[in-house]
Scaffold this motif. Structure first.
Motif, PDB file in Angstrom:
ATOM      1  N   UNK A  79      23.978 -11.066  70.817  1.00 36.55           N
ATOM      2  CA  UNK A  79      23.490  -9.718  70.563  1.00 36.55           C
ATOM      3  C   UNK A  79      24.537  -8.854  69.893  1.00 36.55           C
ATOM      4  N   UNK A  80      25.782  -8.926  70.375  1.00 37.23           N
ATOM      5  CA  UNK A  80      26.859  -8.133  69.772  1.00 37.23           C
ATOM      6  C   UNK A  80      27.087  -8.528  68.314  1.00 37.23           C
ATOM      7  N   UNK A  81      26.923  -9.803  68.013  1.00 42.02           N
ATOM      8  CA  UNK A  81      27.136 -10.258  66.641  1.00 42.02           C
ATOM      9  C   UNK A  81      25.977  -9.866  65.723  1.00 42.02           C
ATOM     10  N   UNK A  82      24.790  -9.714  66.293  1.00 41.34           N
ATOM     11  CA  UNK A  82      23.626  -9.375  65.470  1.00 41.34           C
ATOM     12  C   UNK A  82      23.450  -7.878  65.239  1.00 41.34           C
ATOM     13  N   UNK A  83      24.094  -7.045  66.030  1.00 40.10           N
ATOM     14  CA  UNK A  83      23.926  -5.598  65.878  1.00 40.10           C
ATOM     15  C   UNK A  83      24.331  -5.096  64.485  1.00 40.10           C
ATOM     16  N   UNK A  84      25.438  -5.540  63.904  1.00 34.03           N
ATOM     17  CA  UNK A  84      25.756  -5.103  62.522  1.00 34.03           C
ATOM     18  C   UNK A  84      24.707  -5.562  61.507  1.00 34.03           C
ATOM     19  N   UNK A  85      24.094  -6.712  61.758  1.00 40.04           N
ATOM     20  CA  UNK A  85      23.040  -7.197  60.858  1.00 40.04           C
ATOM     21  C   UNK A  85      21.852  -6.244  60.898  1.00 40.04           C
ATOM     22  N   UNK A  86      21.482  -5.818  62.095  1.00 44.64           N
ATOM     23  CA  UNK A  86      20.379  -4.862  62.234  1.00 44.64           C
ATOM     24  C   UNK A  86      20.722  -3.555  61.522  1.00 44.64           C
ATOM     25  N   UNK A  87      21.969  -3.082  61.711  1.00 45.51           N
ATOM     26  CA  UNK A  87      22.396  -1.850  61.034  1.00 45.51           C
ATOM     27  C   UNK A  87      22.240  -1.974  59.526  1.00 45.51           C
ATOM     28  N   UNK A  88      22.676  -3.095  58.970  1.00 50.68           N
ATOM     29  CA  UNK A  88      22.596  -3.295  57.517  1.00 50.68           C
ATOM     30  C   UNK A  88      21.138  -3.388  57.044  1.00 50.68           C
ATOM     31  N   UNK A  89      20.305  -4.049  57.804  1.00 50.96           N
ATOM     32  CA  UNK A  89      18.887  -4.136  57.427  1.00 50.96           C
ATOM     33  C   UNK A  89      18.229  -2.750  57.482  1.00 50.96           C
ATOM     34  N   UNK A  90      18.600  -1.938  58.471  1.00 48.13           N
ATOM     35  CA  UNK A  90      18.050  -0.584  58.555  1.00 48.13           C
ATOM     36  C   UNK A  90      18.526   0.277  57.386  1.00 48.13           C
ATOM     37  N   UNK A  91      19.781   0.105  56.965  1.00 48.33           N
ATOM     38  CA  UNK A  91      20.282   0.831  55.793  1.00 48.33           C
ATOM     39  C   UNK A  91      19.501   0.416  54.546  1.00 48.33           C
ATOM     40  N   UNK A  92      19.212  -0.874  54.448  1.00 50.51           N
ATOM     41  CA  UNK A  92      18.438  -1.366  53.305  1.00 50.51           C
ATOM     42  C   UNK A  92      17.041  -0.761  53.309  1.00 50.51           C
ATOM     43  N   UNK A  93      16.493  -0.546  54.487  1.00 48.74           N
ATOM     44  CA  UNK A  93      15.152   0.048  54.584  1.00 48.74           C
ATOM     45  C   UNK A  93      15.159   1.510  54.167  1.00 48.74           C
ATOM     46  N   UNK A  94      16.299   2.190  54.338  1.00 51.06           N
ATOM     47  CA  UNK A  94      16.386   3.620  53.997  1.00 51.06           C
ATOM     48  C   UNK A  94      16.677   3.861  52.517  1.00 51.06           C
ATOM     49  N   UNK A  95      16.901   2.810  51.766  1.00 49.46           N
ATOM     50  CA  UNK A  95      17.214   2.989  50.345  1.00 49.46           C
ATOM     51  C   UNK A  95      15.940   3.299  49.561  1.00 49.46           C
ATOM     52  N   UNK A  96      16.127   3.988  48.445  1.00 49.37           N
ATOM     53  CA  UNK A  96      15.005   4.364  47.564  1.00 49.37           C
ATOM     54  C   UNK A  96      14.673   3.194  46.650  1.00 49.37           C
ATOM     55  N   UNK A  97      13.400   2.938  46.490  1.00 51.36           N
ATOM     56  CA  UNK A  97      12.955   1.877  45.577  1.00 51.36           C
ATOM     57  C   UNK A  97      11.994   2.489  44.554  1.00 51.36           C
ATOM     58  N   UNK A  98      12.051   1.959  43.327  1.00 50.40           N
ATOM     59  CA  UNK A  98      11.218   2.532  42.271  1.00 50.40           C
ATOM     60  C   UNK A  98      10.256   1.510  41.669  1.00 50.40           C
ATOM     61  N   UNK A  99      10.711   0.315  41.434  1.00 53.27           N
ATOM     62  CA  UNK A  99       9.832  -0.653  40.775  1.00 53.27           C
ATOM     63  C   UNK A  99       9.086  -1.523  41.790  1.00 53.27           C
ATOM     64  N   UNK A 100       8.128  -2.261  41.307  1.00 51.97           N
ATOM     65  CA  UNK A 100       7.263  -3.077  42.163  1.00 51.97           C
ATOM     66  C   UNK A 100       8.031  -4.203  42.835  1.00 51.97           C
ATOM     67  N   UNK A 101       8.971  -4.783  42.135  1.00 51.50           N
ATOM     68  CA  UNK A 101       9.755  -5.884  42.705  1.00 51.50           C
ATOM     69  C   UNK A 101      10.602  -5.381  43.880  1.00 51.50           C
ATOM     70  N   UNK A 102      11.176  -4.204  43.790  1.00 48.44           N
ATOM     71  CA  UNK A 102      11.982  -3.627  44.865  1.00 48.44           C
ATOM     72  C   UNK A 102      11.116  -3.313  46.076  1.00 48.44           C
ATOM     73  N   UNK A 103       9.901  -2.845  45.836  1.00 43.99           N
ATOM     74  CA  UNK A 103       8.973  -2.555  46.936  1.00 43.99           C
ATOM     75  C   UNK A 103       8.652  -3.845  47.689  1.00 43.99           C
ATOM     76  N   UNK A 104       8.438  -4.910  46.956  1.00 42.10           N
ATOM     77  CA  UNK A 104       8.147  -6.213  47.568  1.00 42.10           C
ATOM     78  C   UNK A 104       9.347  -6.705  48.382  1.00 42.10           C
ATOM     79  N   UNK A 105      10.536  -6.552  47.818  1.00 40.94           N
ATOM     80  CA  UNK A 105      11.750  -6.962  48.513  1.00 40.94           C
ATOM     81  C   UNK A 105      11.952  -6.137  49.786  1.00 40.94           C
ATOM     82  N   UNK A 106      11.678  -4.841  49.679  1.00 41.33           N
ATOM     83  CA  UNK A 106      11.818  -3.967  50.842  1.00 41.33           C
ATOM     84  C   UNK A 106      10.835  -4.365  51.944  1.00 41.33           C
TER      85      UNK A 106
END
Length: 181
Positions: A79-106
């Motif tokens: 769990x301690x090792x996975x917490x930074x992974x969750x943080x990074x995935x949440x940061x990725x979710x908060x990023x702005x996306x504009x094109x269709x490919x980015x929306x799919x990736x998000x």
């Protein structure tokens, strides 16, 4: 038989009776002493047996408790090792996306994040509630303070800078928060 012989014979008989009585009482004393010694040894042996039995019961209970704790907190290191992974995935979710490919990736990142949260929840790892909650130094780490207002009373968490997580009743990582003062 003469009187003298009769008396002599009676004395001899009396002496023999006295000797046999003395021999019998000595034997009885020895037997009683031996019985007492055996009873004492039996009591000591029973005491040792009961103490050994109690010690075995204590060891068994201690081992069972240790196994239960190990079972309960087996996910702590992972769990301690996975917490930074969750943080990074949440940061990725908060990023702005504009094109269709980015929306799919998000959307894919969102699915991965959700399945990871579900797996952690099944293991007993949960997010520590923070925003709007009273500050608890056991669960939260204050990194900044702001003046209290009508909206935010003193010792209330205003903002969460980094989410905290706990495994059952153990804190894996304290929430980094801003507290009203």
């Amino acid at each position: 038989m003469s009187e003298k012989e009769k008396v002599s014979e009676e004395v001899t008989e009396t002496n023999e009776v006295e000797e046999s009585t003395v021999d019998e009482s000595t034997e009885e004393t020895e037997v009683v002493s031996e019985v007492d010694e055996l009873k004492k040894q039996l009591e000591e042996t029973e005491d040792k047996f009961l103490r050994a039995r109690a010690e075995i019961a204590n060891i068994t209970n201690r081992n069972r408790n240790e196994r239960e704790l190990l079972q309960k907190y087996r996910s702590q290191d992972l769990g301690k090792k996975l917490l930074p992974v969750i943080d990074n995935l949440e940061r990725a979710m908060n990023s702005e996306v504009t094109d269709e490919q980015s929306v799919s990736l998000k959307k894919g990142v969102e699915m991965v994040l959700e399945s990871l949260r579900q797996a952690l929840k099944e293991e007993g790892i949960e997010e520590i509630p923070a925003t709007g909650v009273a500050f608890d130094p056991n669960l939260h780490q204050a990194v900044q303070t702001v003046p209290a207002s009508d909206d935010c009373p003193a010792d209330t968490i205003v903002e969460v800078l980094q989410k905290g997580y706990k495994l059952h009743d153990r804190v894996l990582r304290a929430s980094m928060v801003v507290v009203a003062q």
